[in-house]
Design an enzyme around this catalytic site. Structure first.
Site, PDB file in Angstrom:
ATOM      1  N   LYS A 133      -7.816  -1.237  11.055  1.00  0.00           N
ATOM      2  CA  LYS A 133      -7.135  -1.618   9.807  1.00  0.00           C
ATOM      3  C   LYS A 133      -5.908  -0.722   9.632  1.00  0.00           C
ATOM      4  O   LYS A 133      -4.848  -1.166   9.195  1.00  0.00           O
ATOM      5  CB  LYS A 133      -8.105  -1.475   8.625  1.00  0.00           C
ATOM      6  CG  LYS A 133      -7.593  -2.058   7.322  1.00  0.00           C
ATOM      7  CD  LYS A 133      -6.800  -1.074   6.486  1.00  0.00           C
ATOM      8  CE  LYS A 133      -6.373  -1.660   5.158  1.00  0.00           C
ATOM      9  NZ  LYS A 133      -5.476  -0.803   4.410  1.00  0.00           N
ATOM     10  N   ASP A 189       4.085 -14.594  11.431  1.00  0.00           N
ATOM     11  CA  ASP A 189       2.822 -15.052  10.856  1.00  0.00           C
ATOM     12  C   ASP A 189       1.756 -13.953  11.013  1.00  0.00           C
ATOM     13  O   ASP A 189       1.160 -13.807  12.079  1.00  0.00           O
ATOM     14  CB  ASP A 189       2.421 -16.334  11.592  1.00  0.00           C
ATOM     15  CG  ASP A 189       1.140 -16.938  11.075  1.00  0.00           C
ATOM     16  OD1 ASP A 189       0.383 -16.250  10.372  1.00  0.00           O
ATOM     17  OD2 ASP A 189       0.882 -18.114  11.399  1.00  0.00           O
ATOM     18  N   GLU A 232       0.848  -1.209   0.000  1.00  0.00           N
ATOM     19  CA  GLU A 232       0.000   0.000   0.000  1.00  0.00           C
ATOM     20  C   GLU A 232       0.880   1.254   0.000  1.00  0.00           C
ATOM     21  O   GLU A 232       1.715   1.447   0.890  1.00  0.00           O
ATOM     22  CB  GLU A 232      -0.930  -0.020   1.220  1.00  0.00           C
ATOM     23  CG  GLU A 232      -2.005   1.061   1.138  1.00  0.00           C
ATOM     24  CD  GLU A 232      -3.028   0.962   2.264  1.00  0.00           C
ATOM     25  OE1 GLU A 232      -3.335  -0.161   2.704  1.00  0.00           O
ATOM     26  OE2 GLU A 232      -3.497   2.024   2.692  1.00  0.00           O
ATOM     27  N   HIS A 237      -2.795  10.205   0.367  1.00  0.00           N
ATOM     28  CA  HIS A 237      -2.955   8.924  -0.329  1.00  0.00           C
ATOM     29  C   HIS A 237      -2.745   9.072  -1.821  1.00  0.00           C
ATOM     30  O   HIS A 237      -2.016   8.315  -2.443  1.00  0.00           O
ATOM     31  CB  HIS A 237      -4.382   8.401  -0.101  1.00  0.00           C
ATOM     32  CG  HIS A 237      -4.433   7.329   0.920  1.00  0.00           C
ATOM     33  ND1 HIS A 237      -5.303   6.271   0.843  1.00  0.00           N
ATOM     34  CD2 HIS A 237      -3.722   7.148   2.040  1.00  0.00           C
ATOM     35  CE1 HIS A 237      -5.112   5.489   1.875  1.00  0.00           C
ATOM     36  NE2 HIS A 237      -4.173   6.006   2.625  1.00  0.00           N
TER      37      HIS A 237
HETATM   38  C1  MEV Z   1      -6.083   2.943   4.896  1.00  0.00           C
HETATM   39  O1  MEV Z   1      -5.275   1.867   4.533  1.00  0.00           O
HETATM   40  C2  MEV Z   1      -6.160   3.063   6.400  1.00  0.00           C
HETATM   41  C3  MEV Z   1      -7.110   4.147   6.919  1.00  0.00           C
HETATM   42  O2  MEV Z   1      -8.402   3.960   6.361  1.00  0.00           O
HETATM   43  C4  MEV Z   1      -7.133   4.011   8.413  1.00  0.00           C
HETATM   44  C5  MEV Z   1      -8.155   4.890   9.087  1.00  0.00           C
HETATM   45  O3  MEV Z   1      -9.188   5.225   8.489  1.00  0.00           O
HETATM   46  O4  MEV Z   1      -7.925   5.200  10.278  1.00  0.00           O
HETATM   47  C6  MEV Z   1      -6.642   5.498   6.492  1.00  0.00           C
END
Ligand code: MEV
Length: 438
Positions: free
Chosen positions: A280, A296, A85, A393
């Site tokens: 995430k 792992d 990513e 991003h």
């Molecule tokens: C993207 O990989 C992760 C985010 O969505 C985490 C978040 O929203 O806190 C930017």
């Protein structure tokens, strides 16, 4: 329709590839050359990778990046991260630098206990089973000594074995619930070997236990396996600084930044839809280091998300507050990691990653990984609550779009410069590339 094949695993690598490309690809030669493009020219190294799994046809690359300037308990680290990513390593580096000037990260290992279970069925008098368990328990330790000897010598091993009655949930279902200390090993093989030995001893000894009736002697072992739920293999990572030092942007005060940041964390604490995405973001950092250090990541993912739901509702892993004018942001997270065994001594890049991290013990690696998670979460929340996430991003994604349209180095340079002051969208990049090419 696809064909089936028997004896595939016994074919040579080249025959496997022939079958795959002939079965699935309109241009078999092209497909074969893409697969071969990723083979390592060093035959020995390639063979090492081939033998990690079954039916290897090629290697699957992920970039290995590094995020420098991580100050953890007053020691500096450059953290290796394997991830595809585009924005993750940049975000980690940014967060590292931000906290470097504010005292860095502080971490503590809270506990390092891991769990394994022998699941079995017993139909009969529960009191008799309890007596049997007390009788057989020393034998469980004794019979597994060949497996535990070295680990015990180093200070680890089996901590305790409990008999657990689960018959209120499934008829006749009981467990041997075993806790382990596996030191620098992740411990999966060690734990599973111990459990399988316990199961054997337990089943065999039941056949000779005088108090049991014939039916009671017939204990049925369902399975013996470690648990990836490790709420007692826990590490804490935190950052803190005076609120007024929190903002490095003159347009927003430290106070305002902290307030909004804490609101964002509070939302993730009570709203599962947000909590999953919030976590995430944590896992973006965690998985990348877990993968780079040959651990792992599926085990870690499963254990972490289970932990995030331990109170009956899925919630944020991280927390934030202001106390006496100090902003505090922290996380406690279960991480079962190893720095010996598994891939750690085999994969040359894993060895390199561990050396870059000053050859950590497993507890030290737990702290580094937790920091990567907290840093990532900090970076994401900081963007989300200020500029929005897409600005950063899309800047990072720009290169992916340019590569997709086969931009050359000069075009990349010009367009990266052009988009420094423009919003990156897929369309905008295509248009800019078109006009540059005309
Ligand atoms: C993207 O990989 C992760 C985010 O969505 C985490 C978040 O929203 O806190 C930017």
């Amino acid at each position: 329709m696809s064909k089936t094949i028997s004896g595939f695993s016994k074919l040579s690598k080249s025959k496997k590839i022939d079958w795959i490309v002939d079965t699935y690809f309109s241009n078999a030669e092209d497909a074969k050359s893409i697969l071969k493009q990723y083979w390592n020219t060093n035959d020995k190294l390639q063979q090492l990778h081939d033998e990690f799994i079954e039916n290897t046809i090629t290697n699957y690359y992920l970039p290995l990046g590094v995020a420098p300037n991580f100050l953890i308990n007053d020691k500096l680290y450059t953290i290796p991260m394997a991830i595809e990513e585009s924005s993750v390593v940049a975000a980690a580096s940014k967060a590292a630098k931000f906290w470097l000037d504010r005292g860095g990260f502080k971490t503590t290992v809270i506990s390092t206990t891991k769990i394994g279970q022998v699941h079995f069925m017993y139909s009969g008098d529960t009191d008799k089973l309890k007596r049997f368990f007390q009788d057989v328990k020393p034998m469980l330790f004794k019979d597994s000594e060949a497996i535990t000897k070295n680990m015990t010598k180093r200070g680890g091993g089996i901590l305790d074995i409990e008999l657990r009655d689960k018959t209120s949930e499934i008829d006749n279902y009981f467990q041997l619930h075993v806790s382990f200390e596996t030191l620098n090993a992740m411990g999966a093989n060690f734990i599973n070997s111990c459990l399988e030995q316990f199961a054997k001893t337990f089943k065999n000894e039941a056949l000779n236990f005088d108090l049991f009736s014939e039916t009671e002697q017939q204990i049925e072992i369902v399975m013996s396996i470690l648990s990836n739920y490790v709420p007692d293999c826990l590490v804490r990572a935190e950052v803190s600084c005076p609120v007024e030092k929190l903002s490095d942007n003159p347009a927003i005060s430290g106070e305002a930044f902290a307030r909004k940041f804490i609101q964002a964390v509070n939302i993730a604490e009570i709203e599962p839809y947000r909590a999953v995405t919030h976590n995430k973001g944590v896992m973006n950092g965690i998985d990348a280091v877990v993968l780079a250090t040959g651990n792992d990541f599926r085990a870690v993912e499963a254990g972490v998300h289970a932990y995030a739901s331990r109170n009956g509702r899925y919630s944020s892993l991280s927390h934030a507050k202001i106390e006496d004018g100090i902003f505090k942001f922290w996380m406690e997270i279960p991480l079962a990691l190893g720095t010996v065994g598994g891939l750690t001594g085999l994969h040359p890049l894993v060895k390199l990653a561990l050396e870059m991290l000053h050859k950590p013990s497993a507890p030290e690696l737990m702290q580094i990984v937790a920091v990567a998670g907290l840093a990532q979460n900090f970076a994401a929340l900081r963007s989300l609550t200020t500029t929005g996430i897409q600005q950063g991003h899309m800047k990072m994604h720009l290169m992916n779009i340019l590569n997709q349209f086969e931009a050359n180095d000069e075009e990349k340079l010009k367009l990266t410069d052009y988009f420094k002051t423009k919003t990156v969208t897929h369309n905008a990049v295509i248009e800019a590339l078109k006009s540059l090419r005309n």
